[in-house]
Design a protein around this motif. Structure first.
Motif, PDB file in Angstrom:
ATOM      1  N   VAL A 420       0.046  42.665  26.473  1.00 41.65           N
ATOM      2  CA  VAL A 420      -0.695  42.987  27.610  1.00 41.65           C
ATOM      3  C   VAL A 420      -1.500  41.730  28.291  1.00 41.65           C
ATOM      4  O   VAL A 420      -1.424  41.684  29.720  1.00 41.65           O
ATOM      5  N   VAL A 421      -2.029  41.034  27.589  1.00 42.63           N
ATOM      6  CA  VAL A 421      -2.866  40.138  28.204  1.00 42.63           C
ATOM      7  C   VAL A 421      -1.962  39.048  28.988  1.00 42.63           C
ATOM      8  O   VAL A 421      -2.105  38.382  29.945  1.00 42.63           O
ATOM      9  N   ALA A 422      -0.664  38.729  28.343  1.00 43.80           N
ATOM     10  CA  ALA A 422       0.454  37.569  28.652  1.00 43.80           C
ATOM     11  C   ALA A 422       0.777  38.372  29.910  1.00 43.80           C
ATOM     12  O   ALA A 422       0.969  37.426  30.985  1.00 43.80           O
ATOM     13  N   GLU A 426       0.636  36.571  33.946  1.00 41.56           N
ATOM     14  CA  GLU A 426       1.684  36.087  34.577  1.00 41.56           C
ATOM     15  C   GLU A 426       1.494  36.502  36.281  1.00 41.56           C
ATOM     16  O   GLU A 426       1.711  35.638  36.849  1.00 41.56           O
ATOM     17  N   LEU A 427       0.700  37.570  36.334  1.00 38.51           N
ATOM     18  CA  LEU A 427       0.411  37.982  37.750  1.00 38.51           C
ATOM     19  C   LEU A 427      -0.779  37.358  38.251  1.00 38.51           C
ATOM     20  O   LEU A 427      -1.016  37.105  39.474  1.00 38.51           O
ATOM     21  N   ARG A 428      -1.579  37.049  37.494  1.00 40.58           N
ATOM     22  CA  ARG A 428      -3.039  36.467  37.730  1.00 40.58           C
ATOM     23  C   ARG A 428      -3.335  34.945  37.070  1.00 40.58           C
ATOM     24  O   ARG A 428      -4.359  35.273  36.075  1.00 40.58           O
ATOM     25  N   PRO A 429      -2.559  33.952  37.351  1.00 42.23           N
ATOM     26  CA  PRO A 429      -2.778  32.990  36.342  1.00 42.23           C
ATOM     27  C   PRO A 429      -4.178  32.453  36.321  1.00 42.23           C
ATOM     28  O   PRO A 429      -4.513  31.459  35.527  1.00 42.23           O
ATOM     29  N   GLY A 433      -7.741  36.557  31.460  1.00 45.17           N
ATOM     30  CA  GLY A 433      -7.145  37.788  30.686  1.00 45.17           C
ATOM     31  C   GLY A 433      -7.612  38.872  31.644  1.00 45.17           C
ATOM     32  O   GLY A 433      -8.456  38.805  32.349  1.00 45.17           O
ATOM     33  N   PRO A 434      -7.107  40.084  31.420  1.00 44.37           N
ATOM     34  CA  PRO A 434      -7.338  41.201  31.871  1.00 44.37           C
ATOM     35  C   PRO A 434      -8.922  41.808  31.685  1.00 44.37           C
ATOM     36  O   PRO A 434      -9.374  41.586  30.475  1.00 44.37           O
ATOM     37  N   ALA A 471      -6.498  29.712  27.384  1.00 41.90           N
ATOM     38  CA  ALA A 471      -6.364  30.225  28.687  1.00 41.90           C
ATOM     39  C   ALA A 471      -5.771  29.226  29.738  1.00 41.90           C
ATOM     40  O   ALA A 471      -4.888  29.144  30.211  1.00 41.90           O
ATOM     41  N   GLY A 472      -6.449  27.929  29.812  1.00 39.62           N
ATOM     42  CA  GLY A 472      -6.431  27.020  30.722  1.00 39.62           C
ATOM     43  C   GLY A 472      -6.034  27.531  32.161  1.00 39.62           C
ATOM     44  O   GLY A 472      -6.394  28.760  32.495  1.00 39.62           O
ATOM     45  N   LEU A 473      -5.719  26.569  32.970  1.00 37.38           N
ATOM     46  CA  LEU A 473      -5.644  26.819  34.305  1.00 37.38           C
ATOM     47  C   LEU A 473      -4.001  26.487  34.723  1.00 37.38           C
ATOM     48  O   LEU A 473      -3.421  25.706  34.116  1.00 37.38           O
ATOM     49  N   PRO A 474      -3.445  26.999  35.801  1.00 32.54           N
ATOM     50  CA  PRO A 474      -2.018  26.727  36.131  1.00 32.54           C
ATOM     51  C   PRO A 474      -2.259  25.173  36.493  1.00 32.54           C
ATOM     52  O   PRO A 474      -3.093  24.699  37.044  1.00 32.54           O
TER      53      PRO A 474
END
Ligand SMILES: Nc1nc2c(ncn2[C@@H]2O[C@H](COP(=O)(O)OP(=O)(O)OP(=O)(O)O)[C@@H](O)[C@H]2O)c(=O)[nH]1
Ligand SMILES: [Mg+2]
Length: 588
Positions: A420-422, A426-429, A433-434, A471-474
């Protein structure tokens, strides 16, 4: 322990055909007149419930609910036997087993009463032996099993001490009532007392009542002003007991036989009940009367399959799983015993749902093992709700705040959560997390508080989100942030200007993500510095004389007013510096 405790006693009910000598025997045993009404005494006929009590030779106190035998008053009889654990079955030696003997015994059998004494009365008028044998044989086929029998004559007094002794022996075998259980007092009488207000009486089968208690009656709460038992005020009445409660804040017209006084929150009322009958009957009436405690409520019957039946009650009742109901078909004068299996049953919409529900009930054990199955079906419930339905907490259930999760469910959801978190990231890098509510919905949980049991490392609950630890950033954002951090490493107070940030691709969302990730600190809108800036800032200020001005601080930091003004306030707010009345500062 029953008997001599304050308010404690045993309570039994009589049963038997009209005129067989029930009231006369009660009178002989207790010295009290159970027929309360003038009309009853005039006609020599019990119409409504009578109450009498005595202290048996051992010191054990016994209260007797005396019921009418006449077939017209079987409704009153039912209200009297609904809460007692044992019965005194009366058969007259000169008349033998009769219509209402059979009907009353069928009622006791359907209620599952396990303890009884047979008294064959009027032994002065006929030989009691054949009636004793016949009645004992018939009783043996019921829930009461092998019942001791005593011949007695109230006319001569012969056998009365033997009845008392046999009662003592029977009462010694009764199971101990649960005195810590919540109260559900089925009211059998309500009357006004001049100067005292409203009084209700009933048989307290479990729990304890004391003056000052608050009890629920329908959707209101009433206060218990006083408690009497066996005609005397008591400090508390403990089950089993006959009790009279003086109630505060309610008029007698607002109460009727069949109402129940409840420990607040401990019961829930319902109109839909799934039950299983003792035997699968050939045919069921479409409508019947359900009796429980002193209540009688009409019900529509929907056979599911086999012994399973769904009841739709005409009025709500405070029922629990494990309660015993009596389902009566007044037309056919037939009674059926039923066990309450579910007081919040699932709707039956699809084809085959009734059959499936019947199969579920047939497969579901009762007691704690059944509670595990039930909780698995419901996944998550409020613990108080589950208890109010009558279920114990099953082994392996997970308690989270007010909630109870089915055994194994937390592990199962914990295993689903990383995906769920992954998916969310993907949608909100830019987000770690949600938000908890998104995760809650994804896992179909009723409350985000339940995530506590489901979020496990490397995931963490942080700032209202389920965050991935790594988490990190894109990459592109990280690069730009790295550049800003490099610049701040060289000059801690050289916050980049908005156009520079924008040119590097760091918009508000990217910057917020970098802040959330602990890579930058937001001092004010558009002013971002490195974490640790507070220490550097303080270090530089130690060189100044105290107090110092904003302008002195700005020079010490070697920065502009754009950065120095909000930074100074930010340091004030964090207690690094203290702002003096003349607007100068000193270090704290
Ligand atoms: N000879 C004799 N008469 C009795 C005895 N027990 C009761 N009676 C009489 O039988 C009649 C009915 O007695 P009750 O005690 O009122 O009978 P009941 O079973 O309470 O009757 P209902 O409450 O109307 O069902 C009365 O006239 C009693 O005096 C007994 O042992 N011997
Ligand atoms: Mg009577």
């Amino acid at each position: 322990m029953s008997g001599t405790d304050e308010g404690g006693m045993d309570v039994i009910a009589t049963a038997g055909h009209v005129d067989h000598g029930k009231s006369t025997l009660v009178r002989a045993l207790t010295g009290m007149e159970p027929d309360r009404w003038e009309e009853e005494r005039r006609r020599g006929l019990t119409i409504d419930l009578g109450f009498a009590w005595t202290t048996l030779p051992s010191g054990r106190r016994l209260a007797v609910v005396d019921v009418p035998g006449h077939e017209r008053f079987v409704g009153n009889m039912l209200a009297g036997v609904g809460s007692v654990p044992a019965a005194l079955v009366v058969v007259a030696a000169d008349d033998g087993w009769s219509a209402q003997t059979a009907e009353h015994v069928a009622v006791l059998d359907a209620l599952g009463v396990r303890h009884a004494l047979l008294a064959v009365t009027k032994a002065d008028l006929a030989d009691a032996r054949p009636v004793l044998d016949d009645a004992r044989e018939r009783l043996a086929a019921t829930s009461m099993g092998a019942v001791p029998g005593v011949a007695v004559s109230a006319a001569t007094g012969a056998g009365v001490p033997e009845v008392a002794a046999a009662l003592e022996a029977m009462l010694a075998g009764l199971p101990a009532p649960d005195r810590s259980a919540p109260v559900r007092l089925w009211i059998d009488r309500a009357f006004p007392i001049k100067g005292a207000g409203t009084v209700v009486t009933g048989t307290l089968a479990a729990g304890t009542v004391a003056p000052g208690d608050r009890l629920q009656l329908g959707d209101r709460e009433v206060g218990v002003r006083g408690v009497q038992s066996l005609g005397r005020p008591v400090e508390r009445a403990r089950a089993t007991a006959r009790v009279a409660l003086n109630l505060r804040g309610i008029a007698v017209e607002e109460i009727a036989r069949g109402d129940a006084l409840l420990t607040p929150g401990a019961f829930r009322v319902t109109v839909d009940v799934d039950v299983t009958l003792d035997v699968a009957p050939d045919r069921l009436p479409a409508e019947a009367v359900v009796h429980v405690g002193s209540a009688a409520v009409g019900a529509r019957l929907r056979p599911l399959e086999g012994t399973a039946v769904r009841l739709r009650l005409a009025g709500p009742l405070p029922l629990r799983v494990g309660d015993r109901l009596l389902v009566r078909d007044p037309g056919a004068r037939r009674v059926l015993g039923a066990d309450v299996r579910d007081v919040d049953p699932p709707e039956l919409r699809r084809r085959g749902a009734a059959r499936q529900r019947a199969a579920e009930l047939a497969a579901q054990p009762t007691g704690a093992a059944g509670a595990a199955v039930e909780l698995a079906r419901r996944r998550v419930v409020r613990a108080a709700d589950f208890a109010a339905m009558g279920w114990p907490v099953p082994d392996g259930a997970t308690a989270v705040g007010p909630w109870l999760m089915a055994p194994g469910l937390a592990d199962q959801l914990a295993a689903r959560l990383p995906a769920v978190v992954a998916r969310y990231r993907e949608l909100r890098p830019l987000e770690p997390g949600p938000p908890v509510d998104v995760a809650r919905r994804a896992l179909e949980l009723p409350d985000a508080e339940l995530l506590r049991a489901v979020v496990r490392p490397p995931l963490a609950l942080r700032e209202g989100r389920v965050s991935a630890a790594t988490a990190g950033l894109p990459p592109q954002v990280q690069q730009a942030v790295d550049a800003v951090r490099a610049r701040l490493a060289a000059d801690a107070f050289a916050a980049p200007e908005a156009p520079d940030l924008a040119a590097a691709g760091l918009g508000p969302r990217e910057l917020a993500a970098a802040v959330r990730d602990g890579q930058l600190v937001k001092i004010a809108d558009g002013v971002f510095l490195a974490p640790g800036v507070a220490d550097v800032a303080r270090q530089r200020l130690t060189g100044l004389p105290a107090p110092f001005t904003l302008s002195q601080a700005r020079s010490a930091w070697g920065t502009t007013r754009r950065v120095a003004v909000p930074l100074m306030e930010w340091l004030d707010a964090r207690g690094v510096t203290e702002r003096l009345p003349d607007n100068t500062r000193r270090l704290r």
